[in-house]
Design an enzyme around this catalytic site. Structure first.
Site, short mmCIF file in Angstrom:
data_model
loop_
_atom_site.label_atom_id
_atom_site.label_comp_id
_atom_site.label_asym_id
_atom_site.label_seq_id
_atom_site.Cartn_x
_atom_site.Cartn_y
_atom_site.Cartn_z
N GLY A 1 -8.62 26.81 -27.62
CA GLY A 1 -8.01 27.56 -26.52
C GLY A 1 -6.65 28.15 -26.90
N PHE A 2 -6.02 28.74 -25.91
CA PHE A 2 -4.76 29.46 -26.10
C PHE A 2 -3.67 28.56 -26.73
CE2 PHE A 2 -0.91 30.44 -23.15
CZ PHE A 2 -0.22 31.09 -24.16
N ILE A 3 -3.32 27.49 -26.05
CA ILE A 3 -2.19 26.68 -26.53
C ILE A 3 -2.62 25.74 -27.66
CG2 ILE A 3 -0.33 25.12 -25.84
CD1 ILE A 3 -0.88 26.15 -22.90
N TYR B 1 -6.93 21.40 -9.01
CA TYR B 1 -6.44 21.36 -10.40
C TYR B 1 -5.23 20.44 -10.52
CZ TYR B 1 -3.86 22.98 -14.54
OH TYR B 1 -3.15 23.03 -15.71
N LYS C 1 -4.62 16.74 -12.57
CA LYS C 1 -3.58 16.50 -13.58
C LYS C 1 -2.75 15.27 -13.21
CE LYS C 1 -4.35 19.73 -16.63
NZ LYS C 1 -4.67 19.44 -18.03
N1 LIG Z 1 -1.52 27.99 -19.87
C1 LIG Z 1 -0.65 27.43 -19.04
O1 LIG Z 1 0.24 28.08 -18.49
C2 LIG Z 1 -0.71 25.94 -18.76
C3 LIG Z 1 0.25 25.38 -17.89
C4 LIG Z 1 0.19 24.02 -17.61
C5 LIG Z 1 -0.77 23.22 -18.22
N2 LIG Z 1 -1.69 23.79 -19.04
C6 LIG Z 1 -2.70 22.92 -19.67
O2 LIG Z 1 -2.71 23.13 -21.05
C7 LIG Z 1 -4.04 22.94 -21.57
C8 LIG Z 1 -4.47 24.16 -22.39
O3 LIG Z 1 -4.42 25.32 -21.54
P1 LIG Z 1 -4.73 26.78 -22.08
O4 LIG Z 1 -3.95 27.73 -21.25
O5 LIG Z 1 -4.62 26.79 -23.57
O6 LIG Z 1 -6.26 26.91 -21.63
P2 LIG Z 1 -7.57 27.30 -22.46
O7 LIG Z 1 -8.65 27.41 -21.43
O8 LIG Z 1 -7.31 28.47 -23.33
O9 LIG Z 1 -7.81 26.01 -23.35
C9 LIG Z 1 -8.58 24.90 -22.95
C10 LIG Z 1 -9.68 24.70 -23.96
O10 LIG Z 1 -10.42 23.54 -23.60
C11 LIG Z 1 -11.79 23.81 -23.80
N3 LIG Z 1 -12.56 22.95 -22.88
C12 LIG Z 1 -12.63 23.04 -21.52
N4 LIG Z 1 -13.46 22.10 -21.05
C13 LIG Z 1 -13.91 21.39 -22.12
C14 LIG Z 1 -14.79 20.30 -22.25
N5 LIG Z 1 -15.41 19.77 -21.20
N6 LIG Z 1 -15.01 19.82 -23.49
C15 LIG Z 1 -14.42 20.37 -24.58
N7 LIG Z 1 -13.59 21.43 -24.50
C16 LIG Z 1 -13.32 21.93 -23.28
C17 LIG Z 1 -11.96 25.29 -23.48
O11 LIG Z 1 -13.12 25.85 -24.07
C18 LIG Z 1 -10.68 25.87 -24.02
O12 LIG Z 1 -10.84 26.32 -25.36
C19 LIG Z 1 -4.92 22.66 -20.36
O13 LIG Z 1 -5.05 21.27 -20.20
C20 LIG Z 1 -4.12 23.23 -19.20
O14 LIG Z 1 -4.42 22.60 -17.98
C21 LIG Z 1 -1.68 25.13 -19.33
#
Ligand SMILES: NC(=O)c1ccc[n+]([C@@H]2O[C@H](COP(=O)([O-])OP(=O)(O)OC[C@H]3O[C@@H](n4cnc5c(N)ncnc54)[C@H](O)[C@@H]3O)[C@@H](O)[C@H]2O)c1
Length: 325
Positions: free
Chosen positions: A11-13, A158, A162
């Protein structure tokens, strides 16, 4: 260095951080289910970049196309790899979609995390960085938000998942001596940002000369945090957890500079050289009024100090966007 299991590492982060770990000499194993919450081709591209970097560095990356809800799959990862620590990004991440399908959010974000904790316990593994969210603060009246504030009033499924994750982590720390940090990320942006998030969505609309749907009067605000700063805080947390015992802690990772929705739209417009066409719509349920981090705890314990201003971050995001994402 260490062998790190990155859940959601495509994913992104997670993918941005995975590259940083490789550069620092860690070995990584990624588990990701490449779900279609947004175009999985983006995740494939992220993984291709990780593999390219690994090749350049003469290193290897293990990728498991699997689901954290599949306990046997997690077990096989721990059987085949001597994992030193887990960073748990895998989750359903959107606020508004969690209102449409709360059961999916509970299944992935709570049951999936339970599987990780249980399998870690089975394999006698103790080091975890759990990725939480600023959304746990709900509509906290007091600003900036501090880890000492009570977070008992989430306003989206959501956010509730968390908060539940943080509670499970604390329980496993107490019962099974796990060393855990929970990181509350504040709205993360930058290259590879998810296409469902406002900065990415608005940039696309402005480039197409389409109106921007602005929910509310534009005064809601977010403490936008540049992805490299978030990655830096996450890696600092990982190193801390790896080198300390009897650890459970929660950290805000934010920028402490909230930007209003209206200003965010104008900064993007300015960077693109476009006059935004704004279409005002009612506030959406589940959306909080503002987020604003007090990150002094992360600064004191981890040495976390964000470096990239909102304007500079937008500049870098748009450079990436114009380069074809
Ligand atoms: N982007 C933000 O601003 C933000 C802010 C606060 C918290 N977060 C948290 O950071 C984390 C990463 O967020 P992101 O923005 O990179 O999102 P993202 O959706 O790009 O990354 C999440 C990844 O998890 C994978 N995934 C989801 N469900 C899954 C499962 N059941 N089994 C295996 N893989 C699975 C997805 O395919 C994806 O690649 C998440 O936990 C999100 O809640 C993000």
């Amino acid at each position: 260095m260490a062998k790190i299991l990155c859940t959601g590492g495509a994913g992104f982060i997670g993918s941005t951080c995975a590259k940083r770990l490789l550069k620092e000499g860690d070995d990584i194993v990624i588990i990701d289910n490449f779900n279609s919450y947004y175009d999985p081709a983006r995740k494939e591209k992220n993984v291709a970049e990780i593999n390219e970097l690994a090749e350049e560095l003469g290193r290897s990356v293990s990728l498991v196309r699997g689901d954290i809800r599949d306990k046997e799959c997690l077990r096989s990862i721990f059987r085949e790899n001597d994992i030193d620590a887990v960073i748990s990004w895998a989750a359903m991440a959107g606020v508004r979609p969690s209102i449409e399908d709360p059961e999916l959010y509970v299944d992935v974000n709570i049951n999936g995390l339970m599987n990780i904790l249980e399998v870690m316990r089975e394999f006698d593994k103790h080091k975890l960085v759990f990725i939480s969210s600023s959304s746990v603060y709900g509509n906290n009246e007091k600003v900036p938000f501090s880890e000492k504030d009570r977070v008992d009033h989430p306003i989206s499924p959501y956010a509730a998942t968390k908060k539940a994750g943080e509670l499970l982590c604390h329980t496993y720390h107490k019962l099974f001596n796990m060393d855990i940090h929970c990181l509350r990320y504040f709205t993360v942006f930058g290259p590879r940002q998810r296409p469902d998030l406002a900065i990415h969505k608005f940039t696309k609309l402005m480039c197409e000369n389409k109106p921007i749907p602005m929910f509310g009067d534009g005064t809601t605000s977010r403490d936008y945090t540049y992805v490299d700063d978030i990655v830096d805080g996450t890696v600092r947390s990982l190193r801390y957890v790896l080198s300390h015992s009897d650890v459970y802690d929660i950290f805000n990772l934010g920028g402490s500079h909230p930007i209003s929705l209206k200003d965010m739209i104008y900064v993007i417009g300015e960077e693109l050289g476009v006059d935004p066409i704004i279409q005002q719509l009612p506030m959406q349920p589940g959306d909080v009024k503002r987020t604003y981090s007090d990150y002094s705890h992360a600064r004191e314990v981890l040495g976390y100090e964000p470096q990239i201003s909102f304007k500079e971050g937008i500049h870098r995001f748009i450079e990436w966007y114009k380069g074809g994402c």
